[in-house]
Enzyme design. Sequence first.
Site, PDB file in Angstrom:
ATOM      1  N   CYS A  58       0.816  -1.326  -0.079  1.00 39.77           N
ATOM      2  CA  CYS A  58      -0.014  -0.124  -0.007  1.00 39.77           C
ATOM      3  C   CYS A  58       0.615   1.122  -0.068  1.00 39.77           C
ATOM      4  O   CYS A  58       1.335   1.523   1.191  1.00 39.77           O
ATOM      5  CB  CYS A  58      -0.832   0.061   1.277  1.00 39.77           C
ATOM      6  SG  CYS A  58      -1.976   1.494   1.257  1.00 39.77           S
ATOM      7  N   CYS A  71      -0.519   4.073   2.075  1.00 43.94           N
ATOM      8  CA  CYS A  71      -0.265   4.042   3.593  1.00 43.94           C
ATOM      9  C   CYS A  71       1.187   4.226   4.008  1.00 43.94           C
ATOM     10  O   CYS A  71       1.606   4.741   4.966  1.00 43.94           O
ATOM     11  CB  CYS A  71      -0.522   2.493   4.011  1.00 43.94           C
ATOM     12  SG  CYS A  71      -2.146   2.017   3.438  1.00 43.94           S
ATOM     13  N   ASP A  72       2.069   3.728   3.128  1.00 46.44           N
ATOM     14  CA  ASP A  72       3.453   3.544   3.568  1.00 46.44           C
ATOM     15  C   ASP A  72       4.581   4.589   2.667  1.00 46.44           C
ATOM     16  O   ASP A  72       5.733   4.798   3.212  1.00 46.44           O
ATOM     17  CB  ASP A  72       3.989   2.152   3.561  1.00 46.44           C
ATOM     18  CG  ASP A  72       3.108   1.224   4.667  1.00 46.44           C
ATOM     19  OD1 ASP A  72       2.791   1.922   5.732  1.00 46.44           O
ATOM     20  OD2 ASP A  72       2.966   0.161   4.065  1.00 46.44           O
TER      21      ASP A  72
END
Length: 314
Positions: free
Chosen positions: A138, A141-142
């Site tokens: 992701c 997300c990261d």
Amino acid sequence: MQEIKEKFTCLIIGSGPAGYTAAIYASRANLKPTLYQGIQPGGQLTITTDVENYPGYPDGIQGPEMMIHFEKQALRMGTDIRYGLATNVDFTKHPLRVEIDEEKWVEADSVIIATGASAKWLGIKGEQRLNGHGVSACAVCDGFFFKNMEVAIVGAGDTAAEEALYLSKICSKVHMIVRRDEMRASKIMQQRVLDTKNIQIYWNSETEEVCGEHKVEQVIIKNNKTNELSTIPVSAFFVAIGHTPNSSIFKGWLDMDESGYIKTQPGCTKTNVEGVFAAGDVQDMIYRQAVTAAGSGCMAALDAERFLSEKGLF
Ligand code: NDP
């Protein structure tokens, strides 16, 4: 013959942000929900590290810890949370029937499906060992944790293209590894990727190994035309080769798209079966965020409450 062991007003299947949010709302509406957590209690967030994009946590939070908060809140509201996996369903008639752990059948007046999706992985050396230490499925997300660093991404669909573009705005360089000599992504997304200066594409290439002792340090790729190996030094490796919605037990009962995402009616969480609602990633191939999953979990509980009261079941 299905011997029915228990009967519920509202049964929630799944324990990610969608399932727990549905549980919080359904409990507060006095539906006395029972939630089966599934094979991975807490869902996909339990395999991530820092979550910095979920509102309400100004300093960020670890994914597993956040899911413990979700669970505690659902428990405090009175949800009956159980460890168990839904293994089969029978939606022929009402009450709806769900099999748990391949051993007992239960009945429910309403069912909220929040079984999520699972990222596909390559299954190569180093990938699982370094998951959460630079390996991620992701970018949204990261990606932020690799600001101004070089990263690699594998995949060539719309997700990979979107994530490569997202990363290109944060990272100094994005190495995009594509296994064929063309991309599957829509033409417009392909063009955007090709037009982005700090995205370098490696055509006809497959990743052999993700390397690094405690965190990602480099990836080894192989050109599948020449068999030539090369090493790319990177700080992160993003896998964007698609997701699989966890919907197999509902096949034949619920309308789905060709990838297995459950179809819900526009603007709500109703499925084609009355009293069955779907929330979170199992019905969302586009956004797939914790916050959007939580939002649709709330919608599912409100839809279930309305359905139950209209039918005089609650
Ligand atoms: P897709 O299935 O479309 O693409 C997967 C990609 O991963 C393909 O390029 C495939 O390569 C590649 N791949 C699969 N397995 C491997 C492997 N083992 N090694 C290397 N590469 C591999 O998945 P997406 O998640 O990209 O998209 C899913 C759906 O969601 C699509 O319909 C897409 O259009 C849609 N979507 C729409 C968005 C939007 O409208 N904004 C955003 C994101 C997704 P190959 O091409 O060689 O098979």
